[in-house]
Design an enzyme around this catalytic site. Sequence first.
Site, PDB file in Angstrom:
ATOM      1  N   LYS A 172       0.803  -1.193  -0.011  1.00 17.76           N
ATOM      2  CA  LYS A 172       0.111  -0.043   0.031  1.00 17.76           C
ATOM      3  C   LYS A 172       1.043   1.126  -0.021  1.00 17.76           C
ATOM      4  O   LYS A 172       1.571   1.584   0.896  1.00 17.76           O
ATOM      5  CB  LYS A 172      -0.682  -0.062   1.255  1.00 17.76           C
ATOM      6  CG  LYS A 172      -2.302   0.368   1.365  1.00 17.76           C
ATOM      7  CD  LYS A 172      -2.304   2.043   0.649  1.00 17.76           C
ATOM      8  CE  LYS A 172      -2.340   2.929   1.869  1.00 17.76           C
ATOM      9  NZ  LYS A 172      -1.975   4.278   1.148  1.00 17.76           N
ATOM     10  N   GLU A 227       2.113   9.133  14.557  1.00 17.27           N
ATOM     11  CA  GLU A 227       0.498   9.000  14.897  1.00 17.27           C
ATOM     12  C   GLU A 227      -0.064   7.655  14.173  1.00 17.27           C
ATOM     13  O   GLU A 227      -1.010   7.123  14.815  1.00 17.27           O
ATOM     14  CB  GLU A 227       0.082  10.249  14.306  1.00 17.27           C
ATOM     15  CG  GLU A 227      -1.460  10.723  14.685  1.00 17.27           C
ATOM     16  CD  GLU A 227      -1.852  11.763  13.604  1.00 17.27           C
ATOM     17  OE1 GLU A 227      -0.920  12.603  12.911  1.00 17.27           O
ATOM     18  OE2 GLU A 227      -3.140  11.960  13.666  1.00 17.27           O
ATOM     19  N   GLY A 229       1.474   5.129  13.414  1.00 19.75           N
ATOM     20  CA  GLY A 229       1.938   3.879  13.762  1.00 19.75           C
ATOM     21  C   GLY A 229       1.069   3.493  15.038  1.00 19.75           C
ATOM     22  O   GLY A 229       0.828   2.282  15.452  1.00 19.75           O
ATOM     23  N   GLU A 246       8.274   1.350  11.702  1.00 19.60           N
ATOM     24  CA  GLU A 246       9.309   2.419  11.578  1.00 19.60           C
ATOM     25  C   GLU A 246       8.862   3.701  11.306  1.00 19.60           C
ATOM     26  O   GLU A 246       8.215   3.909  10.458  1.00 19.60           O
ATOM     27  CB  GLU A 246      10.281   1.816  10.301  1.00 19.60           C
ATOM     28  CG  GLU A 246      10.951   0.491  10.397  1.00 19.60           C
ATOM     29  CD  GLU A 246      12.184   0.541  11.293  1.00 19.60           C
ATOM     30  OE1 GLU A 246      12.605   1.847  11.855  1.00 19.60           O
ATOM     31  OE2 GLU A 246      12.491  -0.528  11.714  1.00 19.60           O
ATOM     32  N   CYS A 280      12.991  10.610   7.815  1.00 21.57           N
ATOM     33  CA  CYS A 280      12.955  10.268   9.361  1.00 21.57           C
ATOM     34  C   CYS A 280      14.418  10.427  10.077  1.00 21.57           C
ATOM     35  O   CYS A 280      14.221  10.763  11.294  1.00 21.57           O
ATOM     36  CB  CYS A 280      12.529   8.579   9.390  1.00 21.57           C
ATOM     37  SG  CYS A 280      13.848   7.732   8.642  1.00 21.57           S
ATOM     38  N   GLU A 376       8.981  16.894  14.786  1.00 23.02           N
ATOM     39  CA  GLU A 376       9.618  16.456  13.343  1.00 23.02           C
ATOM     40  C   GLU A 376       8.919  17.434  12.331  1.00 23.02           C
ATOM     41  O   GLU A 376       7.723  17.003  11.856  1.00 23.02           O
ATOM     42  CB  GLU A 376       9.250  14.993  13.294  1.00 23.02           C
ATOM     43  CG  GLU A 376       9.915  14.484  11.796  1.00 23.02           C
ATOM     44  CD  GLU A 376       9.240  12.999  11.360  1.00 23.02           C
ATOM     45  OE1 GLU A 376       8.085  12.707  11.773  1.00 23.02           O
ATOM     46  OE2 GLU A 376      10.228  12.051  11.199  1.00 23.02           O
TER      47      GLU A 376
HETATM   48  P1  NAD Z   1       1.853   8.459   7.407  1.00 27.28           P
HETATM   49  O1  NAD Z   1       2.085   7.727   8.568  1.00 27.28           O
HETATM   50  O2  NAD Z   1       1.089   9.435   6.903  1.00 27.28           O
HETATM   51  O3  NAD Z   1       1.632   7.124   6.164  1.00 27.28           O
HETATM   52  C1  NAD Z   1       2.329   6.067   5.913  1.00 27.28           C
HETATM   53  C2  NAD Z   1       1.707   5.000   5.343  1.00 27.28           C
HETATM   54  O4  NAD Z   1       0.444   4.461   6.151  1.00 27.28           O
HETATM   55  C3  NAD Z   1       0.886   5.559   4.090  1.00 27.28           C
HETATM   56  O5  NAD Z   1       0.935   4.537   3.057  1.00 27.28           O
HETATM   57  C4  NAD Z   1      -0.458   5.675   4.488  1.00 27.28           C
HETATM   58  O6  NAD Z   1      -1.316   5.748   3.340  1.00 27.28           O
HETATM   59  C5  NAD Z   1      -0.839   4.726   5.473  1.00 27.28           C
HETATM   60  N1  NAD Z   1      -1.816   5.013   6.624  1.00 27.28           N
HETATM   61  C6  NAD Z   1      -2.008   6.295   6.770  1.00 27.28           C
HETATM   62  N2  NAD Z   1      -3.052   6.446   7.836  1.00 27.28           N
HETATM   63  C7  NAD Z   1      -3.544   5.139   7.926  1.00 27.28           C
HETATM   64  C8  NAD Z   1      -4.415   4.120   8.752  1.00 27.28           C
HETATM   65  N3  NAD Z   1      -5.288   4.893   9.477  1.00 27.28           N
HETATM   66  N4  NAD Z   1      -4.607   3.084   8.675  1.00 27.28           N
HETATM   67  C9  NAD Z   1      -3.589   2.396   7.669  1.00 27.28           C
HETATM   68  N5  NAD Z   1      -2.719   2.884   6.978  1.00 27.28           N
HETATM   69  C10 NAD Z   1      -2.642   4.187   7.178  1.00 27.28           C
HETATM   70  O7  NAD Z   1       3.497   8.892   6.991  1.00 27.28           O
HETATM   71  P2  NAD Z   1       4.021   9.780   5.590  1.00 27.28           P
HETATM   72  O8  NAD Z   1       3.554  11.123   5.858  1.00 27.28           O
HETATM   73  O9  NAD Z   1       3.652   9.009   4.361  1.00 27.28           O
HETATM   74  O10 NAD Z   1       5.624   9.573   5.938  1.00 27.28           O
HETATM   75  C11 NAD Z   1       6.301  10.486   6.654  1.00 27.28           C
HETATM   76  C12 NAD Z   1       6.641   9.670   8.069  1.00 27.28           C
HETATM   77  O11 NAD Z   1       7.285   8.600   7.979  1.00 27.28           O
HETATM   78  C13 NAD Z   1       7.547  10.769   8.978  1.00 27.28           C
HETATM   79  O12 NAD Z   1       7.039  10.773  10.172  1.00 27.28           O
HETATM   80  C14 NAD Z   1       8.825   9.961   8.902  1.00 27.28           C
HETATM   81  O13 NAD Z   1       9.740  10.067   9.843  1.00 27.28           O
HETATM   82  C15 NAD Z   1       8.339   8.423   8.799  1.00 27.28           C
HETATM   83  N6  NAD Z   1       9.446   7.881   8.152  1.00 27.28           N
HETATM   84  C16 NAD Z   1       9.999   6.714   9.020  1.00 27.28           C
HETATM   85  C17 NAD Z   1      11.202   6.035   8.556  1.00 27.28           C
HETATM   86  C18 NAD Z   1      11.981   4.956   9.341  1.00 27.28           C
HETATM   87  O14 NAD Z   1      12.406   3.977   8.940  1.00 27.28           O
HETATM   88  N7  NAD Z   1      11.822   5.061  10.744  1.00 27.28           N
HETATM   89  C19 NAD Z   1      11.416   6.104   7.275  1.00 27.28           C
HETATM   90  C20 NAD Z   1      10.659   6.927   6.446  1.00 27.28           C
HETATM   91  C21 NAD Z   1       9.815   7.789   6.719  1.00 27.28           C
END
Ligand code: NAD
Length: 474
Positions: A172, A227, A229, A246, A280, A376
């Site tokens: 996804k 959030e 997560g 992650e 991240c 962040e």
């Molecule tokens: P996000 O949490 O908004 O989305 C991540 C994924 O989850 C997307 O595919 C999104 O569609 C899905 N999603 C969103 N809400 C959901 C729900 N309620 N149920 C199930 N799936 C859902 O994150 P983003 O804005 O795409 O990415 C940025 C974030 O990711 C930042 O906080 C960044 O630090 C983090 N990140 C972490 C790492 C790591 O390895 N630790 C790497 C890259 C990015």
Amino acid sequence: MDKVLNFIDGKATEATTGAFTEDVDPATDEVWVEVAKGGREDADRAVDAARDAFPDWRDVDPSRRGRLLNELAGRFRDRLDEFAEWETRDNGKTLREAKGDLDYAASTLEYYAGLADKIQGDQIPVPGDRLDYTRKEPLGVTAHLAPWNYPLQLLIRSLAPALAAGNTAVCKPASWTPVTALKFAELADEVLPSGVVNAVAGPGGEVGDALVTHGDVELVALTGSVETGKHVMEAASGSLTDVTLELGGKCPNIVFPDATTKFALKGAQYGAFLNCGQMCWAGSRLFVHDEIHDEFVDRLADNVEQTSVGPGTEEGVHMGPLVHRDHREDVLEYVEQGLDDAELVTGGEVPRDEGAFLEPTIFDDVPDDSPLATDEIFGPVLSVFSWSDVDELIERANATDYGLYAGLWTNDLTTAHDVAHRIEAGMVSINEYPVTFPMTPFVGWKESGHGGQLQGIGAIDNFVRTKNVSVRLG
Ligand code: NAD
């Protein structure tokens, strides 16, 4: 390319609603492609396909699984430039960065291809005339929720070990950057049995939520915000589905007075502004020792002011736009806050009318309780702090709910190892920022992660379960 479809059970598939999302190039504001907008029903169909494909994929000889994954990596490398261009159109990053990301993704596939026939259990000495051993068996259907900052690289980071261990998958992608995931699922189908890799684009709250709460999904691998997560972990608890998370970061990058300045300057700049700061593991909190602070910040600003900001497809551009205008609005709110709380050293302006561009921005003398120090921001905004006492520094560096990554710049071995041990983060790099490899753990502590590492041999543990077999021999 006009339209990109979901990929389910070996077929490019329109969404059940027939809906499409307009996908915008953040460098031009133009719609460059339309993408099928999946919903719950599409997610369910993809899980059905992955569940049906699982028994055959699980039973493929592990060494053959490895050869197939290597074959996939080879075909991906052959088309790397094409995938990189799609990544740049979707995300905005420079083509150079996109190629680097995807080369890394190919290496990750190759690394786990090599591990496919090395996933093994133990033989355990037990009392009596018995043979006791463990097996490491795949879980079944795994769901992979990817973020938009490294769209395909981070999808493959969890997908590769899942496939190597004999699981099937539903991917996804994030809504702003869906193209490469859908096209990769199509490519995978050239090599792997149909249904092993499926991909559905659509809103996280629908497609993502349908996957997380689907009783046939055995594990959810999310890379995303804290959030999301927390939400995913709670939603998955209804069916006791495993999660590996992650999440975000607010990482300290610490410069000691004895550091080799030219390297530390480079690390401070890359750590903050690579991928337009949307990382991240961005070194977004730069702690510079009092003795060298003023000169270091002056030189850093001079270097950063040489950054050429423009469309990622253009030669000579160092930094592309942010992923989307909406995201830039969020980042600009922090810039406004910074003007109240701290001293603007450079940047802060929107350099052109079209696109989602923002200058690389540095704030100095940032108070420890400012949102610039705690949140962040996920954009090209660096907060600088000065320090003098090591114990106090470590306390300030650790004063965050995040615990992903930290950088240290010093030529003193004792200092380097002592501080590395005292930093609360899953990864620490000394005299380089940032750095990671497919074979080294990528792991967040505190609110930066949960459920085990990705990358490295240990990541396989997320994607297998242990079975103990006891045989009475006498
Ligand atoms: P996000 O949490 O908004 O989305 C991540 C994924 O989850 C997307 O595919 C999104 O569609 C899905 N999603 C969103 N809400 C959901 C729900 N309620 N149920 C199930 N799936 C859902 O994150 P983003 O804005 O795409 O990415 C940025 C974030 O990711 C930042 O906080 C960044 O630090 C983090 N990140 C972490 C790492 C790591 O390895 N630790 C790497 C890259 C990015």
